[in-house]
Design a protein around this motif. Structure first.
Motif, PDB file in Angstrom:
ATOM      1  N   ILE A   5       0.847  -1.186   0.000  1.00 48.61           N
ATOM      2  CA  ILE A   5       0.000   0.000   0.000  1.00 48.61           C
ATOM      3  C   ILE A   5       0.887   1.241   0.000  1.00 48.61           C
ATOM      4  O   ILE A   5       1.676   1.455   0.925  1.00 48.61           O
ATOM      5  N   VAL A   6       0.760   2.031  -1.052  1.00 53.10           N
ATOM      6  CA  VAL A   6       1.537   3.272  -1.194  1.00 53.10           C
ATOM      7  C   VAL A   6       0.579   4.441  -1.092  1.00 53.10           C
ATOM      8  O   VAL A   6      -0.169   4.736  -2.020  1.00 53.10           O
ATOM      9  N   CYS A   7       0.579   5.106   0.072  1.00 51.71           N
ATOM     10  CA  CYS A   7      -0.251   6.291   0.250  1.00 51.71           C
ATOM     11  C   CYS A   7       0.549   7.505  -0.218  1.00 51.71           C
ATOM     12  O   CYS A   7       1.714   7.659   0.157  1.00 51.71           O
ATOM     13  N   THR A   8      -0.069   8.349  -1.014  1.00 47.77           N
ATOM     14  CA  THR A   8       0.709   9.433  -1.617  1.00 47.77           C
ATOM     15  C   THR A   8      -0.051  10.744  -1.614  1.00 47.77           C
ATOM     16  O   THR A   8      -1.284  10.783  -1.741  1.00 47.77           O
ATOM     17  N   PHE A  32       2.162 -10.600  -5.312  1.00 49.81           N
ATOM     18  CA  PHE A  32       1.853  -9.311  -4.694  1.00 49.81           C
ATOM     19  C   PHE A  32       0.998  -8.436  -5.599  1.00 49.81           C
ATOM     20  O   PHE A  32       0.924  -8.640  -6.810  1.00 49.81           O
ATOM     21  N   GLU A  33       0.354  -7.471  -4.967  1.00 52.55           N
ATOM     22  CA  GLU A  33      -0.378  -6.418  -5.656  1.00 52.55           C
ATOM     23  C   GLU A  33       0.093  -5.078  -5.104  1.00 52.55           C
ATOM     24  O   GLU A  33       0.606  -4.999  -3.981  1.00 52.55           O
ATOM     25  N   VAL A  34      -0.057  -4.043  -5.896  1.00 54.06           N
ATOM     26  CA  VAL A  34       0.316  -2.691  -5.476  1.00 54.06           C
ATOM     27  C   VAL A  34      -0.939  -1.821  -5.476  1.00 54.06           C
ATOM     28  O   VAL A  34      -1.656  -1.757  -6.470  1.00 54.06           O
ATOM     29  N   SER A  88       1.562  -4.534   3.453  1.00 51.78           N
ATOM     30  CA  SER A  88       2.826  -3.815   3.612  1.00 51.78           C
ATOM     31  C   SER A  88       2.616  -2.342   3.261  1.00 51.78           C
ATOM     32  O   SER A  88       2.017  -2.025   2.237  1.00 51.78           O
ATOM     33  N   PHE A  89       3.109  -1.456   4.120  1.00 55.95           N
ATOM     34  CA  PHE A  89       2.995  -0.022   3.891  1.00 55.95           C
ATOM     35  C   PHE A  89       4.380   0.565   3.648  1.00 55.95           C
ATOM     36  O   PHE A  89       5.305   0.332   4.434  1.00 55.95           O
ATOM     37  N   ILE A  90       4.516   1.322   2.556  1.00 54.65           N
ATOM     38  CA  ILE A  90       5.749   2.068   2.326  1.00 54.65           C
ATOM     39  C   ILE A  90       5.388   3.499   1.962  1.00 54.65           C
ATOM     40  O   ILE A  90       4.282   3.766   1.483  1.00 54.65           O
ATOM     41  N   ASP A  91       6.317   4.428   2.208  1.00 57.46           N
ATOM     42  CA  ASP A  91       6.089   5.819   1.839  1.00 57.46           C
ATOM     43  C   ASP A  91       6.256   6.007   0.340  1.00 57.46           C
ATOM     44  O   ASP A  91       6.926   5.215  -0.330  1.00 57.46           O
ATOM     45  N   ASP A  92       5.687   7.083  -0.172  1.00 52.55           N
ATOM     46  CA  ASP A  92       5.775   7.355  -1.604  1.00 52.55           C
ATOM     47  C   ASP A  92       7.156   7.858  -2.030  1.00 52.55           C
ATOM     48  O   ASP A  92       7.425   8.000  -3.225  1.00 52.55           O
ATOM     49  N   MET A 164       6.596  -0.887   7.028  1.00 48.56           N
ATOM     50  CA  MET A 164       5.994  -1.759   8.043  1.00 48.56           C
ATOM     51  C   MET A 164       4.987  -2.679   7.368  1.00 48.56           C
ATOM     52  O   MET A 164       4.420  -2.337   6.326  1.00 48.56           O
ATOM     53  N   ALA A 165       4.786  -3.853   7.958  1.00 50.37           N
ATOM     54  CA  ALA A 165       3.856  -4.823   7.369  1.00 50.37           C
ATOM     55  C   ALA A 165       3.121  -5.572   8.466  1.00 50.37           C
ATOM     56  O   ALA A 165       3.658  -5.791   9.562  1.00 50.37           O
ATOM     57  N   PHE A 166       1.883  -5.987   8.155  1.00 48.38           N
ATOM     58  CA  PHE A 166       1.007  -6.641   9.127  1.00 48.38           C
ATOM     59  C   PHE A 166       0.301  -7.836   8.482  1.00 48.38           C
ATOM     60  O   PHE A 166       0.031  -7.822   7.286  1.00 48.38           O
TER      61      PHE A 166
END
Length: 305
Positions: A5-8, A32-34, A88-92, A164-166
């Protein structure tokens, strides 16, 4: 499957590279998916995301526009739209390692008791690292390096949101991110990650640091200015008070004691760095602690507790 998950928000200069690294993974594309969650961007974010989807038909990539302002709203939208067992969360502005997906999948597969992980985050400065930087302030640039061996996040330590991932069941059992907390546009509050991880720790869930799940995190010059760091410090303080606004007397006492310990430690570190001739690092420690306290006092006066 892993949902990345890329929050932007208005990061057109970094988002294409963030997505490029996700498209170049050692893992099978079926693993995986984005999900790109656009939180009211006013730049070319939407076009960048849609072009990426067209140019990468081999990948499962989905674009969503989240109109509710705030990072927590964007993250919660990602959780609701995700199809994976691992989120999984990463920054943009974070660029994942070539084995990012593979290492994430392997660790969760091999450690069934682990509910969440935080990976290594290496800062990549667009300009020279500031003289005031020290290992005690690395979190200001969302950096995390706890060594090269996996380990449990003990006490009040927890992963950082840039990596981070959950397990998806975490959110079904304990709820989503607290939308009263977190960044909203250019408002530098936070605390939503801390609140969630403390919630998990309260229920004895296991959270690990996994160094092989790596990202490089771009640190632009504007995030190293005194104005930005001051805003960040005040945001940290106000977020803490907001997080505790419904807490009982015991938690408030514990928070006061915790802040007194931090103030004492900061003063001690000030003299250590001063003795080493690192005046900039020494003074920044004091300044940042002052700004955090300022944020706490300001927010406390504006809340009904």
């Amino acid at each position: 499957m892993i949902s990345v998950i890329v929050c932007t928000y208005n990061r057109q200069e970094y988002l294409p590279y963030c997505l490029k690294y996700l498209a170049n993974q050692s893992a099978d594309n079926n693993n995986f998916e984005v999900l790109i969650i656009d939180n009211n961007s006013t730049d070319s974010t939407a076009n960048i995301a849609k072009d990426f989807i067209k140019l990468n038909p081999q990948l499962v990539v989905k674009y969503f526009s989240e109109k509710n302002k705030g990072l927590t709203h964007a993250r919660n939208r990602g959780i609701k739209e995700a199809k994976g067992e691992i989120l999984s969360f990463i920054d943009d502005d974070a660029f994942v390692d070539y084995n990012f997906i593979k290492e994430t999948k392997n660790y969760f597969d091999e450690n069934q008791a682990v509910s969440a992980i935080g990976g290594k985050i290496l800062p990549v400065y667009e300009v020279k690292e500031p003289k005031w930087m020290s290992k005690y302030l690395l979190t200001l640039v969302a950096a995390l390096d706890m060594g090269n061996a996996p380990k449990k996040f003990k006490g009040r330590k927890f992963p950082i949101g840039a990596n981070m991932a959950f397990r998806s069941k975490v959110f079904k059992e304990y709820g989503l991110f607290n939308t009263d907390l977190g960044r909203r546009g250019d408002v530098l509050e936070g605390g939503e990650e801390k609140e969630l991880f403390l919630r998990l720790k309260k229920h004895k869930e296991i959270i690990h640091y996994v160094p092989k799940v790596k990202v490089d995190h771009i640190i632009p010059e504007k995030r190293l200015t005194m104005k930005y760091i001051k805003g960040l410090g005040i945001g940290v303080g106000s977020s803490e008070i907001k997080r505790l606004k419904r807490a009982g007397k015991t938690k408030w006492i514990n928070k006061i004691l915790s802040e007194l310990i931090k103030i004492t430690a900061t003063i001690l570190l000030f003299f250590i760095y001063l003795f080493k001739g690192r005046f900039s690092a020494a003074s920044m420690l004091i300044k940042f602690r002052f700004w955090v306290l300022k944020g706490m006092l300001k927010k406390k006066n504006s809340l009904t507790i």
